[in-house]
Motif scaffolding. Structure first.
Motif, PDB file in Angstrom:
ATOM      1  N   ALA A 112       0.699  -1.168  -0.222  1.00 30.71           N
ATOM      2  CA  ALA A 112      -0.027  -0.184   0.028  1.00 30.71           C
ATOM      3  C   ALA A 112       0.903   1.457   0.143  1.00 30.71           C
ATOM      4  CB  ALA A 112      -0.891  -0.002   1.283  1.00 30.71           C
ATOM      5  N   HIS A 113       2.037   1.285   0.713  1.00 31.36           N
ATOM      6  CA  HIS A 113       2.803   2.340   0.681  1.00 31.36           C
ATOM      7  C   HIS A 113       3.470   2.604  -0.569  1.00 31.36           C
ATOM      8  CE1 HIS A 113       4.968   5.250   3.152  1.00 31.36           C
ATOM      9  NE2 HIS A 113       5.822   5.211   2.741  1.00 31.36           N
ATOM     10  N   LEU A 114       4.213   1.610  -1.128  1.00 35.01           N
ATOM     11  CA  LEU A 114       4.690   1.547  -2.329  1.00 35.01           C
ATOM     12  C   LEU A 114       3.860   1.977  -3.568  1.00 35.01           C
ATOM     13  CD1 LEU A 114       7.378  -1.253  -2.115  1.00 35.01           C
ATOM     14  CD2 LEU A 114       7.883   1.234  -2.092  1.00 35.01           C
ATOM     15  N   HIS A 115       2.344   1.760  -3.452  1.00 33.88           N
ATOM     16  CA  HIS A 115       1.595   2.086  -4.502  1.00 33.88           C
ATOM     17  C   HIS A 115       1.418   3.363  -4.244  1.00 33.88           C
ATOM     18  CE1 HIS A 115      -0.719  -2.091  -5.247  1.00 33.88           C
ATOM     19  NE2 HIS A 115       0.736  -1.867  -5.643  1.00 33.88           N
ATOM     20  N   LYS A 116       1.509   4.242  -3.038  1.00 33.97           N
ATOM     21  CA  LYS A 116       1.530   5.579  -2.933  1.00 33.97           C
ATOM     22  C   LYS A 116       2.829   6.450  -3.659  1.00 33.97           C
ATOM     23  CE  LYS A 116      -1.180   5.610   0.805  1.00 33.97           C
ATOM     24  NZ  LYS A 116      -1.401   5.522   2.595  1.00 33.97           N
ATOM     25  N   VAL A 117       3.662   5.830  -3.716  1.00 37.65           N
ATOM     26  CA  VAL A 117       4.943   6.155  -4.313  1.00 37.65           C
ATOM     27  C   VAL A 117       5.194   5.953  -5.594  1.00 37.65           C
ATOM     28  CG1 VAL A 117       7.627   5.730  -4.326  1.00 37.65           C
ATOM     29  CG2 VAL A 117       6.467   5.687  -1.844  1.00 37.65           C
ATOM     30  N   PHE A 118       4.847   4.961  -6.664  1.00 39.95           N
ATOM     31  CA  PHE A 118       4.908   4.778  -7.630  1.00 39.95           C
ATOM     32  C   PHE A 118       3.746   4.800  -8.354  1.00 39.95           C
ATOM     33  CE2 PHE A 118       8.329   2.434  -5.880  1.00 39.95           C
ATOM     34  CZ  PHE A 118       9.348   3.026  -6.645  1.00 39.95           C
ATOM     35  N   SER A 119       3.237   5.483  -9.374  1.00 39.79           N
ATOM     36  CA  SER A 119       2.171   5.544 -10.267  1.00 39.79           C
ATOM     37  C   SER A 119       1.661   4.032 -10.974  1.00 39.79           C
ATOM     38  CB  SER A 119       2.155   6.700 -11.291  1.00 39.79           C
ATOM     39  OG  SER A 119       3.225   6.148 -12.277  1.00 39.79           O
ATOM     40  N   PRO A 120       0.465   3.949 -10.854  1.00 39.10           N
ATOM     41  CA  PRO A 120       0.027   2.733 -11.478  1.00 39.10           C
ATOM     42  C   PRO A 120       0.822   2.086 -12.588  1.00 39.10           C
ATOM     43  CG  PRO A 120      -1.864   3.939 -10.856  1.00 39.10           C
ATOM     44  CD  PRO A 120      -0.601   4.908 -10.880  1.00 39.10           C
ATOM     45  N   GLU A 121       1.131   2.973 -13.541  1.00 42.83           N
ATOM     46  CA  GLU A 121       1.658   2.655 -14.979  1.00 42.83           C
ATOM     47  C   GLU A 121       3.244   2.299 -14.623  1.00 42.83           C
ATOM     48  OE1 GLU A 121       1.720   7.135 -14.803  1.00 42.83           O
ATOM     49  OE2 GLU A 121      -0.102   5.510 -14.792  1.00 42.83           O
ATOM     50  N   LYS A 122       3.783   2.605 -13.641  1.00 40.21           N
ATOM     51  CA  LYS A 122       5.295   2.486 -13.321  1.00 40.21           C
ATOM     52  C   LYS A 122       5.312   1.220 -12.229  1.00 40.21           C
ATOM     53  CE  LYS A 122       6.868   5.860 -16.066  1.00 40.21           C
ATOM     54  NZ  LYS A 122       7.835   5.533 -17.052  1.00 40.21           N
ATOM     55  N   ARG A 123       4.667   0.680 -11.727  1.00 43.30           N
ATOM     56  CA  ARG A 123       4.602  -0.307 -10.850  1.00 43.30           C
ATOM     57  C   ARG A 123       5.322  -1.650 -11.283  1.00 43.30           C
ATOM     58  NH1 ARG A 123      -1.287   0.854  -8.111  1.00 43.30           N
ATOM     59  NH2 ARG A 123      -0.671   2.837  -7.165  1.00 43.30           N
ATOM     60  N   LEU A 124       4.995  -2.132 -12.230  1.00 40.81           N
ATOM     61  CA  LEU A 124       5.743  -3.142 -12.701  1.00 40.81           C
ATOM     62  C   LEU A 124       7.356  -2.966 -13.085  1.00 40.81           C
ATOM     63  CD1 LEU A 124       6.123  -6.465 -13.593  1.00 40.81           C
ATOM     64  CD2 LEU A 124       5.011  -5.688 -15.774  1.00 40.81           C
ATOM     65  N   GLU A 125       7.189  -1.888 -13.645  1.00 40.98           N
ATOM     66  CA  GLU A 125       8.944  -1.472 -13.928  1.00 40.98           C
ATOM     67  C   GLU A 125       9.577  -0.958 -12.561  1.00 40.98           C
ATOM     68  OE1 GLU A 125      11.009   2.023 -16.688  1.00 40.98           O
ATOM     69  OE2 GLU A 125       8.886   2.363 -16.134  1.00 40.98           O
ATOM     70  N   ALA A 126       9.074  -0.518 -11.608  1.00 36.20           N
ATOM     71  CA  ALA A 126       9.527  -0.352 -10.389  1.00 36.20           C
ATOM     72  C   ALA A 126      10.043  -1.601  -9.542  1.00 36.20           C
ATOM     73  CB  ALA A 126       8.579   0.688  -9.306  1.00 36.20           C
TER      74      ALA A 126
END
Length: 163
Positions: A112-126
């Motif tokens: 949940a915390h990392l979902h606030k840090v990274f935008s939805p379209e960048k999560r797999l890349e992150a």
């Protein structure tokens, strides 16, 4: 996936274990793979897309019932099928905590915390970059902070006693 799924559902667990032995934990993983193939064959005609179309909550509910398949595995599947989730494995957890992207906590709290840090379209890349960072520089013991590309941003490095 259909043909492979049908074949896997009929394959002996020992044969699956032999095939995946280099990956480690093959005894547990082979049973989970077999169980998943049987589940998909019996419920979705080996068409995982039919399950995925029902949305991430249904996927988590259904696959979470299969012994050996946990949140990380389900999230990796979802992420690779375009759902905006950031799976948390050991590397993502370690690097995120050390860098200061997320505080320690449960899988769900960290995600949940990392979902606030990274935008939805960048999560797999992150997810992929954090794994690479954890395998290359941010090692569990003796991290390579002096050559790490993000050391200037890293809380662990900033607070680490310098030799």
């Amino acid at each position: 996936m259909g043909v492979e799924c049908a074949k896997l559902s009929q394959t002996d667990v020992q044969k699956i274990a032999e095939a995946i032995k280099p990956a480690g934990l093959y005894a547990q993983k082979s049973q989970a793979i077999k169980s998943l193939a049987l589940f998909l064959m019996e419920n979705y005609g080996c068409q995982i897309e039919l399950l995925l179309k029902q949305g991430p909550e249904k996927v988590k509910e259904e696959l979470g019932k299969i012994r050996g398949i946990g949140s990380k595995t389900i999230d990796v599947l979802l992420a690779n099928y375009g759902y905006p989730v950031l799976p948390i494995d050991t590397h993502v957890k370690r690097t995120s905590i050390r860098i200061g992207l997320a505080p320690p906590g449960s899988y769900e709290k960290m995600q949940a915390h990392l979902h606030k840090v990274f935008s939805p379209e960048k999560r797999l890349e992150a997810h992929l970059y954090l794994i690479k960072l954890g395998r290359t520089f941010c090692l569990p013991r003796n991290p390579k902070c002096n050559v790490c590309p993000v050391s200037a941003l890293c809380c662990y490095y900033k607070n680490k006693p310098q030799k």
